[in-house]
Design an enzyme around this catalytic site. Structure first.
Site, PDB file in Angstrom:
ATOM      1  N   GLY A   1       0.139   9.450   0.203  1.00 58.77           N
ATOM      2  CA  GLY A   1       0.152  10.585  -0.720  1.00 58.77           C
ATOM      3  C   GLY A   1       0.784  10.268  -2.063  1.00 58.77           C
ATOM      4  O   GLY A   1       0.394  10.845  -3.071  1.00 58.77           O
ATOM      5  N   PHE A   2       1.736   9.356  -2.064  1.00 53.68           N
ATOM      6  CA  PHE A   2       2.475   9.090  -3.309  1.00 53.68           C
ATOM      7  C   PHE A   2       2.850   7.612  -3.413  1.00 53.68           C
ATOM      8  O   PHE A   2       3.092   6.966  -2.392  1.00 53.68           O
ATOM      9  CB  PHE A   2       3.762   9.927  -3.352  1.00 53.68           C
ATOM     10  N   GLY A   3       2.926   7.146  -4.644  1.00 53.36           N
ATOM     11  CA  GLY A   3       3.461   5.813  -4.888  1.00 53.36           C
ATOM     12  C   GLY A   3       4.979   5.869  -4.927  1.00 53.36           C
ATOM     13  O   GLY A   3       5.576   6.949  -4.945  1.00 53.36           O
ATOM     14  N   GLY A   4       5.611   4.718  -4.908  1.00 51.21           N
ATOM     15  CA  GLY A   4       7.052   4.623  -5.129  1.00 51.21           C
ATOM     16  C   GLY A   4       7.931   5.015  -3.955  1.00 51.21           C
ATOM     17  O   GLY A   4       9.129   5.236  -4.125  1.00 51.21           O
TER      18      GLY A   4
ATOM     19  N   ASP B   1      -6.699   4.491  -5.007  1.00 55.21           N
ATOM     20  CA  ASP B   1      -6.259   5.511  -4.052  1.00 55.21           C
ATOM     21  C   ASP B   1      -6.951   6.839  -4.337  1.00 55.21           C
ATOM     22  O   ASP B   1      -6.736   7.448  -5.386  1.00 55.21           O
ATOM     23  CB  ASP B   1      -4.742   5.680  -4.142  1.00 55.21           C
TER      24      ASP B   1
ATOM     25  N   HIS C   1      -6.958  -1.983  -5.891  1.00 55.94           N
ATOM     26  CA  HIS C   1      -6.857  -0.905  -4.898  1.00 55.94           C
ATOM     27  C   HIS C   1      -6.903   0.456  -5.604  1.00 55.94           C
ATOM     28  O   HIS C   1      -6.126   0.711  -6.526  1.00 55.94           O
ATOM     29  CB  HIS C   1      -5.539  -1.077  -4.137  1.00 55.94           C
TER      30      HIS C   1
ATOM     31  N   MET D   1      -8.188   8.855   1.168  1.00 58.19           N
ATOM     32  CA  MET D   1      -7.246   9.741   1.854  1.00 58.19           C
ATOM     33  C   MET D   1      -7.787  11.144   1.684  1.00 58.19           C
ATOM     34  O   MET D   1      -7.290  11.938   0.877  1.00 58.19           O
ATOM     35  CB  MET D   1      -5.844   9.582   1.228  1.00 58.19           C
TER      36      MET D   1
ATOM     37  N   SER E   1      -2.347  -1.491  -6.799  1.00 53.14           N
ATOM     38  CA  SER E   1      -2.828  -0.112  -6.691  1.00 53.14           C
ATOM     39  C   SER E   1      -2.671   0.570  -8.047  1.00 53.14           C
ATOM     40  O   SER E   1      -1.548   0.724  -8.557  1.00 53.14           O
ATOM     41  CB  SER E   1      -2.007   0.652  -5.652  1.00 53.14           C
TER      42      SER E   1
ATOM     43  N   MET F   1      -0.642   1.625   6.997  1.00 55.74           N
ATOM     44  CA  MET F   1       0.206   2.304   6.010  1.00 55.74           C
ATOM     45  C   MET F   1       1.662   2.037   6.377  1.00 55.74           C
ATOM     46  O   MET F   1       2.078   2.266   7.515  1.00 55.74           O
ATOM     47  CB  MET F   1      -0.037   3.818   6.017  1.00 55.74           C
TER      48      MET F   1
ATOM     49  N   ASP G   1      -0.013  -1.350   2.951  1.00 58.17           N
ATOM     50  CA  ASP G   1       0.029  -0.461   1.781  1.00 58.17           C
ATOM     51  C   ASP G   1       1.237   0.466   1.862  1.00 58.17           C
ATOM     52  O   ASP G   1       1.352   1.255   2.804  1.00 58.17           O
ATOM     53  CB  ASP G   1      -1.275   0.368   1.774  1.00 58.17           C
ATOM     54  N   GLY G   2       2.117   0.348   0.862  1.00 64.36           N
ATOM     55  CA  GLY G   2       3.256   1.253   0.763  1.00 64.36           C
ATOM     56  C   GLY G   2       4.588   0.527   0.758  1.00 64.36           C
ATOM     57  O   GLY G   2       4.936  -0.134   1.735  1.00 64.36           O
ATOM     58  N   GLY G   3       5.292   0.618  -0.370  1.00 62.46           N
ATOM     59  CA  GLY G   3       6.625   0.033  -0.447  1.00 62.46           C
ATOM     60  C   GLY G   3       6.641  -1.486  -0.471  1.00 62.46           C
ATOM     61  O   GLY G   3       7.677  -2.098  -0.212  1.00 62.46           O
TER      62      GLY G   3
ATOM     63  N   HIS H   1      -9.515   3.361  -1.120  1.00 64.12           N
ATOM     64  CA  HIS H   1      -8.787   3.854   0.053  1.00 64.12           C
ATOM     65  C   HIS H   1      -8.928   5.372   0.059  1.00 64.12           C
ATOM     66  O   HIS H   1      -8.324   6.056  -0.762  1.00 64.12           O
ATOM     67  CB  HIS H   1      -7.320   3.385  -0.088  1.00 64.12           C
TER      68      HIS H   1
ATOM     69  N   MET I   1      -7.376  10.622  -3.306  1.00 61.26           N
ATOM     70  CA  MET I   1      -6.660  11.689  -2.581  1.00 61.26           C
ATOM     71  C   MET I   1      -7.275  13.035  -2.924  1.00 61.26           C
ATOM     72  O   MET I   1      -7.602  13.295  -4.093  1.00 61.26           O
ATOM     73  CB  MET I   1      -5.191  11.693  -2.983  1.00 61.26           C
TER      74      MET I   1
ATOM     75  N   GLY J   1       1.756  -0.894  -5.748  1.00 60.93           N
ATOM     76  CA  GLY J   1       1.547   0.000  -6.893  1.00 60.93           C
ATOM     77  C   GLY J   1       2.721  -0.047  -7.842  1.00 60.93           C
ATOM     78  O   GLY J   1       2.689  -0.691  -8.890  1.00 60.93           O
ATOM     79  N   SER J   2       3.828   0.627  -7.452  1.00 58.19           N
ATOM     80  CA  SER J   2       4.970   0.718  -8.365  1.00 58.19           C
ATOM     81  C   SER J   2       5.610  -0.650  -8.623  1.00 58.19           C
ATOM     82  O   SER J   2       6.102  -0.902  -9.724  1.00 58.19           O
ATOM     83  CB  SER J   2       5.997   1.721  -7.836  1.00 58.19           C
TER      84      SER J   2
HETATM   85  C1  DX5 Z   1       0.036   5.757  -1.020  1.00 63.35           C
HETATM   86  C2  DX5 Z   1      -1.055   4.852  -1.536  1.00 63.35           C
HETATM   87  C3  DX5 Z   1      -0.592   3.537  -2.016  1.00 63.35           C
HETATM   88  C4  DX5 Z   1       0.371   3.589  -3.166  1.00 63.35           C
HETATM   89  C5  DX5 Z   1       1.362   2.497  -2.953  1.00 63.35           C
HETATM   90  O1  DX5 Z   1      -0.535   6.849  -0.396  1.00 63.35           O
HETATM   91  O2  DX5 Z   1      -2.039   4.625  -0.537  1.00 63.35           O
HETATM   92  O3  DX5 Z   1      -1.676   2.657  -2.300  1.00 63.35           O
HETATM   93  O4  DX5 Z   1      -0.212   3.401  -4.424  1.00 63.35           O
HETATM   94  O5  DX5 Z   1       2.341   2.614  -3.908  1.00 63.35           O
HETATM   95  P1  DX5 Z   1       3.696   1.784  -3.815  1.00 63.35           P
HETATM   96  O6  DX5 Z   1       3.304   0.336  -3.843  1.00 63.35           O
HETATM   97  O7  DX5 Z   1       4.439   2.225  -5.019  1.00 63.35           O
HETATM   98  O8  DX5 Z   1       4.345   2.172  -2.516  1.00 63.35           O
HETATM   99 ZN    ZN Z   2      -3.596   3.031  -0.864  1.00 64.82          ZN
END
Ligand code: DX5
Ligand code: ZN
Length: 223
Positions: free
Chosen positions: A146-149, A39, A37, A72, A13, A141, A179-181, A70, A41, A201-202
């Protein structure tokens, strides 16, 4: 209907990448990735604002990997054509963002993209049961979008297993994306639970070496 989709793979991502050098960032991870990917938003559906069709149009010239967008956003219907024109290959929309999911999925496919449906952590699988055959993938999800990390929500593992059982019971080849964590510590467990595509992502772009991180994740996914 599911021909031509990537097999099990990593989907980095770019949300956690350096936005001033997206082409370089993608090139570093591309050899270990099945898709990129993106994102999207809108600061309404989620409390953050990122990128849209103009950036996707530039990225589609900068990489040969499929762009997995994706959405959102509120009113995703209005963005189907703009993302198709920009070169998105996969387009996923939240079940929570529309009351006409079937029509929206049809319109994504008729614009030549591969449709996916996304569920927030608290949205039950029953909300997509009737549409599993029409979509190419379901994105679960494993954080609140909404946020990475953010930290992985552990209950997601059970949800993946239940979705995989639903797919098997129906003889469906619909892919499961998470997707996420996602990180090195849980990638193998997610694959074992039944996930096909892992978004990270992170874990990729905040690592000291994004290419090493992508290679390690990809080995865990395909190992
Ligand atoms: C969150 C995004 C994810 C995000 C994942 O809303 O949809 O795609 O980038 O980031 P990590 O992998 O850091 O959780
Ligand atoms: Zn995503």
């Amino acid at each position: 209907m599911k021909e031509g989709l990537p097999g099990a793979c990593l989907a980095p991502s770019i949300l956690s990448a350096d936005f001033s050098r997206l082409k370089d960032e993608i090139e570093k991870v591309a050899p270990f990735s099945g898709m990129i990917h993106v994102d999207v938003m809108d600061n309404h559906f989620v409390p953050n604002l990122t990128i849209g069709p103009p950036v996707v149009a530039s990225l589609s010239k900068a990489t040969s990997l499929p762009l997995d967008c994706h959405l959102m956003v509120e009113n995703p219907e209005s963005l189907v054509k703009p993302f198709a024109r920009a070169g998105a290959k996969l387009l996923s929309v939240h079940a929570e963002a529309t009351v006409h999911l079937n029509r929206l999925i049809d319109s994504i496919r008729s614009e030549g993209m591969r449709p996916g449906v996304v569920l927030n952590p608290a949205t039950p699988l029953s909300s997509v049961e009737e549409i599993l055959e029409e979509v190419d993938f379901v994105l679960l999800m494993s954080v609140n979008p909404g946020f990475g990390g953010q930290s992985f929500i552990e209950g997601s593992i059970r949800k993946i297993k239940r979705l995989r059982s639903m797919m098997e019971a129906g003889g469906l080849e619909t892919k499961i994306q998470i997707d996420g964590g996602v990180c090195r510590e849980n990638a193998r467990q997610l694959r074992d639970a039944g996930a096909d595509w892992l978004v990270a992502g992170s874990a990729v772009f905040s690592a000291v070496s994004s290419s090493d991180a992508a290679r390690e994740l990809s080995e865990l996914i395909n190992g």
